[in-house]
Design a protein around this motif. Structure first.
Motif, PDB file in Angstrom:
ATOM      1  N   LEU A  47       0.812  -1.221   0.000  1.00 18.67           N
ATOM      2  CA  LEU A  47       0.000   0.000   0.000  1.00 18.67           C
ATOM      3  C   LEU A  47       0.846   1.271   0.000  1.00 18.67           C
ATOM      4  O   LEU A  47       0.434   2.290  -0.538  1.00 18.67           O
ATOM      5  N   HIS A  48       2.026   1.203   0.617  1.00 14.97           N
ATOM      6  CA  HIS A  48       2.866   2.397   0.744  1.00 14.97           C
ATOM      7  C   HIS A  48       4.151   2.292  -0.076  1.00 14.97           C
ATOM      8  O   HIS A  48       5.144   2.947   0.228  1.00 14.97           O
ATOM      9  N   ARG A  49       4.115   1.482  -1.120  1.00 15.63           N
ATOM     10  CA  ARG A  49       5.309   1.275  -1.944  1.00 15.63           C
ATOM     11  C   ARG A  49       5.817   2.563  -2.570  1.00 15.63           C
ATOM     12  O   ARG A  49       7.010   2.717  -2.799  1.00 15.63           O
ATOM     13  N   ASP A  50       4.939   3.526  -2.794  1.00 11.95           N
ATOM     14  CA  ASP A  50       5.364   4.787  -3.391  1.00 11.95           C
ATOM     15  C   ASP A  50       6.117   5.681  -2.402  1.00 11.95           C
ATOM     16  O   ASP A  50       6.768   6.638  -2.807  1.00 11.95           O
ATOM     17  N   THR A  51       6.071   5.365  -1.103  1.00 14.92           N
ATOM     18  CA  THR A  51       6.788   6.166  -0.109  1.00 14.92           C
ATOM     19  C   THR A  51       8.191   5.633   0.163  1.00 14.92           C
ATOM     20  O   THR A  51       8.960   6.286   0.856  1.00 14.92           O
ATOM     21  N   TYR A  52       8.520   4.457  -0.381  1.00 15.04           N
ATOM     22  CA  TYR A  52       9.856   3.893  -0.158  1.00 15.04           C
ATOM     23  C   TYR A  52      10.902   4.756  -0.835  1.00 15.04           C
ATOM     24  O   TYR A  52      10.767   5.124  -1.998  1.00 15.04           O
ATOM     25  N   ARG A  53      11.927   5.088  -0.075  1.00 15.75           N
ATOM     26  CA  ARG A  53      13.051   5.862  -0.600  1.00 15.75           C
ATOM     27  C   ARG A  53      14.293   4.986  -0.550  1.00 15.75           C
ATOM     28  O   ARG A  53      14.664   4.506   0.523  1.00 15.75           O
ATOM     29  N   PRO A  54      14.941   4.774  -1.667  1.00 12.92           N
ATOM     30  CA  PRO A  54      16.089   3.866  -1.707  1.00 12.92           C
ATOM     31  C   PRO A  54      17.340   4.390  -1.009  1.00 12.92           C
ATOM     32  O   PRO A  54      18.422   3.880  -1.218  1.00 12.92           O
ATOM     33  N   SER A  55      17.213   5.379  -0.124  1.00 12.33           N
ATOM     34  CA  SER A  55      18.384   5.838   0.626  1.00 12.33           C
ATOM     35  C   SER A  55      18.835   4.767   1.620  1.00 12.33           C
ATOM     36  O   SER A  55      19.999   4.692   1.976  1.00 12.33           O
ATOM     37  N   GLY A  56      17.903   3.933   2.076  1.00  8.44           N
ATOM     38  CA  GLY A  56      18.224   2.789   2.927  1.00  8.44           C
ATOM     39  C   GLY A  56      17.910   1.523   2.155  1.00  8.44           C
ATOM     40  O   GLY A  56      17.405   1.567   1.037  1.00  8.44           O
ATOM     41  N   THR A  57      18.169   0.395   2.778  1.00  8.53           N
ATOM     42  CA  THR A  57      17.875  -0.852   2.086  1.00  8.53           C
ATOM     43  C   THR A  57      16.399  -1.197   2.248  1.00  8.53           C
ATOM     44  O   THR A  57      15.746  -0.775   3.205  1.00  8.53           O
ATOM     45  N   PHE A  58      15.897  -1.989   1.342  1.00  6.81           N
ATOM     46  CA  PHE A  58      14.517  -2.443   1.434  1.00  6.81           C
ATOM     47  C   PHE A  58      14.313  -3.256   2.708  1.00  6.81           C
ATOM     48  O   PHE A  58      13.297  -3.143   3.381  1.00  6.81           O
ATOM     49  N   CYS A  59      15.293  -4.080   3.038  1.00  5.46           N
ATOM     50  CA  CYS A  59      15.210  -4.933   4.221  1.00  5.46           C
ATOM     51  C   CYS A  59      15.041  -4.085   5.488  1.00  5.46           C
ATOM     52  O   CYS A  59      14.248  -4.416   6.371  1.00  5.46           O
ATOM     53  N   THR A  60      15.759  -2.992   5.578  1.00  6.30           N
ATOM     54  CA  THR A  60      15.637  -2.090   6.724  1.00  6.30           C
ATOM     55  C   THR A  60      14.235  -1.512   6.799  1.00  6.30           C
ATOM     56  O   THR A  60      13.621  -1.463   7.869  1.00  6.30           O
ATOM     57  N   TRP A  61      13.705  -1.077   5.680  1.00  3.10           N
ATOM     58  CA  TRP A  61      12.358  -0.509   5.625  1.00  3.10           C
ATOM     59  C   TRP A  61      11.334  -1.568   6.043  1.00  3.10           C
ATOM     60  O   TRP A  61      10.435  -1.310   6.838  1.00  3.10           O
ATOM     61  N   LEU A  62      11.496  -2.763   5.536  1.00  9.67           N
ATOM     62  CA  LEU A  62      10.591  -3.868   5.845  1.00  9.67           C
ATOM     63  C   LEU A  62      10.598  -4.192   7.337  1.00  9.67           C
ATOM     64  O   LEU A  62       9.538  -4.302   7.969  1.00  9.67           O
ATOM     65  N   PHE A  63      11.772  -4.336   7.933  1.00  7.68           N
ATOM     66  CA  PHE A  63      11.859  -4.666   9.351  1.00  7.68           C
ATOM     67  C   PHE A  63      11.403  -3.502  10.232  1.00  7.68           C
ATOM     68  O   PHE A  63      10.880  -3.727  11.328  1.00  7.68           O
ATOM     69  N   THR A  64      11.568  -2.275   9.777  1.00  7.73           N
ATOM     70  CA  THR A  64      11.057  -1.125  10.526  1.00  7.73           C
ATOM     71  C   THR A  64       9.538  -1.184  10.589  1.00  7.73           C
ATOM     72  O   THR A  64       8.935  -0.962  11.655  1.00  7.73           O
ATOM     73  N   ILE A  65       8.904  -1.484   9.480  1.00  5.49           N
ATOM     74  CA  ILE A  65       7.441  -1.610   9.449  1.00  5.49           C
ATOM     75  C   ILE A  65       6.993  -2.731  10.388  1.00  5.49           C
ATOM     76  O   ILE A  65       6.085  -2.550  11.212  1.00  5.49           O
ATOM     77  N   GLY A 118      24.303  -1.221  11.028  1.00  8.90           N
ATOM     78  CA  GLY A 118      23.716  -0.005  10.463  1.00  8.90           C
ATOM     79  C   GLY A 118      22.236  -0.179  10.152  1.00  8.90           C
ATOM     80  O   GLY A 118      21.434   0.736  10.349  1.00  8.90           O
ATOM     81  N   GLU A 119      21.869  -1.358   9.668  1.00  5.57           N
ATOM     82  CA  GLU A 119      20.456  -1.636   9.370  1.00  5.57           C
ATOM     83  C   GLU A 119      19.643  -1.709  10.659  1.00  5.57           C
ATOM     84  O   GLU A 119      18.527  -1.178  10.721  1.00  5.57           O
ATOM     85  N   ILE A 120      20.200  -2.339  11.679  1.00  6.22           N
ATOM     86  CA  ILE A 120      19.500  -2.410  12.960  1.00  6.22           C
ATOM     87  C   ILE A 120      19.334  -1.009  13.537  1.00  6.22           C
ATOM     88  O   ILE A 120      18.278  -0.675  14.081  1.00  6.22           O
ATOM     89  N   ALA A 121      20.344  -0.189  13.379  1.00  5.49           N
ATOM     90  CA  ALA A 121      20.260   1.194  13.854  1.00  5.49           C
ATOM     91  C   ALA A 121      19.126   1.938  13.152  1.00  5.49           C
ATOM     92  O   ALA A 121      18.368   2.667  13.788  1.00  5.49           O
ATOM     93  N   SER A 122      18.986   1.721  11.859  1.00  3.57           N
ATOM     94  CA  SER A 122      17.901   2.367  11.115  1.00  3.57           C
ATOM     95  C   SER A 122      16.541   1.865  11.576  1.00  3.57           C
ATOM     96  O   SER A 122      15.595   2.640  11.697  1.00  3.57           O
ATOM     97  N   VAL A 123      16.442   0.581  11.852  1.00  5.65           N
ATOM     98  CA  VAL A 123      15.170  -0.004  12.282  1.00  5.65           C
ATOM     99  C   VAL A 123      14.779   0.494  13.665  1.00  5.65           C
ATOM    100  O   VAL A 123      13.635   0.851  13.914  1.00  5.65           O
ATOM    101  N   THR A 124      15.739   0.524  14.578  1.00  2.00           N
ATOM    102  CA  THR A 124      15.437   0.839  15.974  1.00  2.00           C
ATOM    103  C   THR A 124      15.541   2.323  16.316  1.00  2.00           C
ATOM    104  O   THR A 124      15.089   2.742  17.378  1.00  2.00           O
ATOM    105  N   GLY A 125      16.177   3.098  15.458  1.00  2.50           N
ATOM    106  CA  GLY A 125      16.358   4.513  15.743  1.00  2.50           C
ATOM    107  C   GLY A 125      17.567   4.797  16.623  1.00  2.50           C
ATOM    108  O   GLY A 125      17.733   5.903  17.122  1.00  2.50           O
ATOM    109  N   ALA A 126      18.414   3.800  16.826  1.00  5.66           N
ATOM    110  CA  ALA A 126      19.633   3.966  17.619  1.00  5.66           C
ATOM    111  C   ALA A 126      20.803   4.263  16.687  1.00  5.66           C
ATOM    112  O   ALA A 126      20.662   4.215  15.463  1.00  5.66           O
ATOM    113  N   THR A 127      21.947   4.532  17.268  1.00  7.47           N
ATOM    114  CA  THR A 127      23.150   4.710  16.460  1.00  7.47           C
ATOM    115  C   THR A 127      23.804   3.341  16.261  1.00  7.47           C
ATOM    116  O   THR A 127      23.593   2.431  17.071  1.00  7.47           O
TER     117      THR A 127
END
Length: 160
Positions: free
Chosen positions: A38-56, A128-137
């Motif tokens: 549903l929100h595929r148009d909001t994906y920005r390839p600045s991060g990996t798809f996997c990071t976006w997926l696990f964040t959701i 780095g991916e975990i940091a993106s998912v969790t909002g940590a450094t």
């Protein structure tokens, strides 16, 4: 379909271990991929798809837990997904006993440590991916993972 085939096992394993309930993990897995679609148009390839997926998925799991008034991962899941590699019956019993000990020890970790451990070791995400998912450094992720592994070792040694 290709994205689902590539990521659904790791995502389901993460959700299952994070929440401790198979049916909820299955529901949130479906909801995660529905939101991706549903929100595929909001994906920005600045991060990996996997990071976006696990964040959701993580956000859905946290929301689910908040609405139910539960602490994530309070219970040891009764559905274990790690297959036993040895075919012999004795080895299977020993493997299941070790798996039960491991699951119990993981469930005793503080939520932040459990989350980082699951994302790193069971979902295969990098710091780095975990940091993106969790909002940590990334540095905080490394420290939390180190503490989680140290705590896990202590918990497993105390159960021997």
């Amino acid at each position: 379909q290709a994205l689902y085939e590539r990521h659904h096992r790791a995502l389901f394993t993460f959700l299952l271990r994070f929440l401790g309930d198979q049916s909820t993990a299955e529901d949130l897995l479906q909801e995660t991929f529905l939101r991706v679609y549903l929100h595929r148009d909001t994906y920005r390839p600045s991060g990996t798809f996997c990071t976006w997926l696990f964040t959701i998925a993580r956000n859905l799991a946290l929301d689910h837990s908040r609405h139910r008034g539960q602490v994530v991962g309070e219970e040891t899941p009764d559905y274990l997904t790690i297959p036993d590699p040895s075919p012999g019956p004795v080895e299977q019993i020993e493997g299941k006993a070790l798996l039960v000990r491991l699951e119990g020890a993981i469930s005793q970790l503080p939520p932040a440590q459990r989350e980082v451990l699951l994302l790193s070791r069971f979902a295969g995400l990098k710091h780095g991916e975990i940091a993106s998912v969790t909002g940590a450094t990334p540095a905080a992720v490394r420290v939390t993972l180190h503490r989680a592994l140290r705590s896990l070792r202590v918990l497993l040694e105390s159960r021997e």
